[in-house]
Design an enzyme around this catalytic site. Structure first.
Site, PDB file in Angstrom:
ATOM      1  N   SER A 293       0.815  -1.208   0.000  1.00 40.08           N
ATOM      2  CA  SER A 293       0.000   0.000   0.000  1.00 40.08           C
ATOM      3  C   SER A 293       0.860   1.275   0.000  1.00 40.08           C
ATOM      4  CB  SER A 293      -0.948  -0.038   1.200  1.00 40.08           C
ATOM      5  OG  SER A 293      -1.926   0.954   1.108  1.00 40.08           O
ATOM      6  N   ASP A 304       9.809   5.586 -10.208  1.00 41.25           N
ATOM      7  CA  ASP A 304       9.297   6.285 -11.400  1.00 41.25           C
ATOM      8  C   ASP A 304      10.089   7.556 -11.718  1.00 41.25           C
ATOM      9  OD1 ASP A 304       7.436   4.354 -11.772  1.00 41.25           O
ATOM     10  OD2 ASP A 304       5.685   5.564 -11.266  1.00 41.25           O
ATOM     11  N   LYS A 318      -0.631  -4.159  -3.383  1.00 38.30           N
ATOM     12  CA  LYS A 318      -1.935  -3.614  -2.980  1.00 38.30           C
ATOM     13  C   LYS A 318      -2.069  -2.197  -3.520  1.00 38.30           C
ATOM     14  CE  LYS A 318      -4.851  -2.429   0.969  1.00 38.30           C
ATOM     15  NZ  LYS A 318      -4.991  -0.982   0.685  1.00 38.30           N
TER      16      LYS A 318
END
Length: 552
Positions: A293, A304, A318
């Site tokens: 999460s 990224d 998740k």
């Protein structure tokens, strides 16, 4: 009628038909809801009125609700009024209590940890104490959850706790005043090596971002020029805290995460809103299969933007967002409302709860359905499978023998005994080792204690024996399998010696915890931590660090 007028009339007709169709669909949906609610209410009433045995209406309703939600995902939960406090603790990291973690070994309710500076710690309660009564009520038959409920309560109220202690013949009684307990999101931070900052973040409770921020500032002032952020075992927490933690390392105004769900007006893009602490300091993020999460948001963001190198194992996967909705009688529904997406556009949700197999089971999203995305530098990353680290290392688990020694509390009890026999010789977490003599003492101490277990191989042999009963070669096969079982048993008797090194590590952690609590345990683990060692290696090799963040 001109062509344009005919086109307008046609388009108007299509729009009108579409709107009518939409309204009919909505109307049908609401009719289905009302119809099924009526059926459910009637059924519930008839069961409670006419069923042959007495039924607890509350239990029956909760069972029905839980069964309904079970068909969705494990994060959509009903929270009745009596569990609201537990949910508040989970979301805020605060509660009124005494600051202990409890566990049960062979029928004994023992203190696994008395947190630093907590009311229990100040009162003198120690790790290894067996709690036998709370406010003169015998609790020996209660389970851990029931005991935790008794220990929690209104801030400022007192309770009497009676314990058995290893070194005492008679029980001890402590008066402890409950206080606000803040579960630390950063239980440890410090310098490892001369210029590498290490920050352990265990959960994203309220204030996690501020804790990471202040830890990095302090360590940088002490000379840190590189950072290890440890998210292993971090199951997540508050979305806004994942944004604040990310913001420590990325510039203000960068997108951190976006959410998309059924209610379009709830869809939102979240950006970093604060000035960062450091956007260029070399960074390694440690993750594993239980990093979930909010941990995956932070690690996904760092990947990224090519902001840091990820080391460890693929994360849990998740990518779902939960919100709470108020229900009647002070209960709540925590439900999944959206999926979240990292800056590259990927959703890391690994399990497809919306499409179950015919037998009701759920599976992971197949590789064929995963999509490719790119980081800011152009490196390839993929959705639908958690966050894959840039440097994957095999997770080193304990052998079954070590797990059983831990599960039965034998390593815990031996550490407690060692503490009371060696209180004058406080071990240094950075240098303490289990000597051969001490391990021999443990090996003798463990003799005669029951720590038997059934290995996966033994389970397979037993299954093969059962399945071969109707085979004409059963007797021959059975004899061969029995011989194999005996050989396995003979090897198992030597496991205390075979797995000496890892059992020593478990013993070391427990012994250090008695003298130095959680911080000492973390410090003591560095020497044998493969992922930390790899992180140090990469951070100390500037070219390798740069290459890992570049397109190959």
């Amino acid at each position: 009628m001109t062509f344009n007028k005919k086109l307008i009339v046609a388009l108007s007709s299509i729009i009108l038909i579409s709107l009518v169709s939409f309204k009919l669909k909505v109307s049908d949906r609401y009719f289905e809801i009302i119809k099924n609610l009526d059926i459910f209410t009637t059924l519930y009433k008839e069961l409670n009125t006419y069923y042959v045995d007495e039924i607890n209406p509350t239990d029956l309703m909760e069972i029905g609700i839980e069964a309904m939600l079970e068909s969705l995902d494990p994060y959509t939960n009903f929270i009745p009024e009596n569990r609201i406090e537990d949910y508040r603790i989970m979301s805020t990291g605060q509660y009124g209590g005494i600051g202990t973690a409890m566990g049960k070994f062979n029928g004994r309710n023992v203190v696994l940890m008395a947190f630093e500076g907590s009311p229990a710690d100040k009162a003198g309660i120690k790790i290894g104490d067996e709690i036998i009564a709370i406010d003169q009520v015998d609790i020996t038959e209660l389970d851990t959850e029931e005991i935790n409920t008794l220990l929690k309560g209104q801030i400022g109220t007192s309770l009497q706790i009676k314990v058995k202690r290893y070194s005492q013949n008679k029980p001890l009684t402590f008066t402890v005043k409950r206080d606000r307990i803040n579960i630390e999101s950063v239980p440890y931070y410090g310098l490892i090596d001369k210029d590498i900052a290490y920050i352990r973040l265990t959960e994203f409770s309220s204030g996690a971002g501020a804790d990471v921020r202040s830890a990095l500032i302090e360590l940088r002032d002490k000379g840190a020029k590189k950072v290890i952020l440890d998210l292993r075992g971090n199951g997540g927490g508050l979305l806004n805290e994942s944004i604040d933690v990310s913001n420590v390392f990325i510039p203000k105004g960068y997108e951190v995460v976006s959410t998309k769900g059924k209610i379009e007006e709830w869809n939102k893009s979240y950006k970093s809103e604060k000035n960062p602490v450091d956007i260029s300091i070399p960074l390694v993020v440690l993750i594993n299969g239980t990093s979930a999460s909010a941990s995956e948001i932070v690690s996904g963001v760092m990947q990224d933007y090519d902001r840091g190198v990820l080391i460890g194992q693929r994360s849990f996967g998740k990518g779902l967002v939960q919100a709470t909705r108020p229900l009647s009688y002070n209960s709540q529904l925590k439900l999944t409302t959206a999926k979240y997406y990292t800056p590259s556009g990927r959703c890391i949700q690994a399990i497809d709860y919306s499409h179950r197999n015919d037998d009701g089971t759920i599976g992971k999203i197949p590789d064929s359905l995963k999509n490719e995305f790119t980081t800011k530098a152009g490196r390839k990353v993929y959705d639908g499978g958690g966050v894959t680290p840039d440097v994957e290392l095999e997770e080193e688990g304990f052998a079954p023998i070590t797990i059983e020694l831990i599960r039965n509390g034998y390593i815990f009890d031996f550490a407690t005994a060692y503490y009371y026999k060696n209180q004058e010789n406080v071990p240094d977490p950075n240098t303490f080792e289990i000597s051969d003599n001490l391990y021999s003492e443990f090996s003798e101490w463990i003799k005669g204690k029951d720590y038997a277990y059934t290995s996966d191989t033994e389970k397979l042999i037993a299954k093969l024996k059962e399945q071969s009963k109707d085979d004409k070669f059963h007797q021959f096969i059975s004899e061969e399998l029995t011989q194999l079982e005996n050989e396995i048993q003979s090897h198992k008797s030597d496991e205390i010696k075979i797995f000496e090194n890892e059992i020593k590590l478990a013993l070391k952690d427990e012994i250090i915890s008695r003298f130095h609590k959680r911080q000492g345990m973390i410090e003591a683990s560095f020497e044998s931590d493969v992922e930390v060692a790899k992180a140090k290696e990469i951070l100390n090799d500037a070219q390798k660090y740069k290459d890992l963040l570049s397109v190959k």
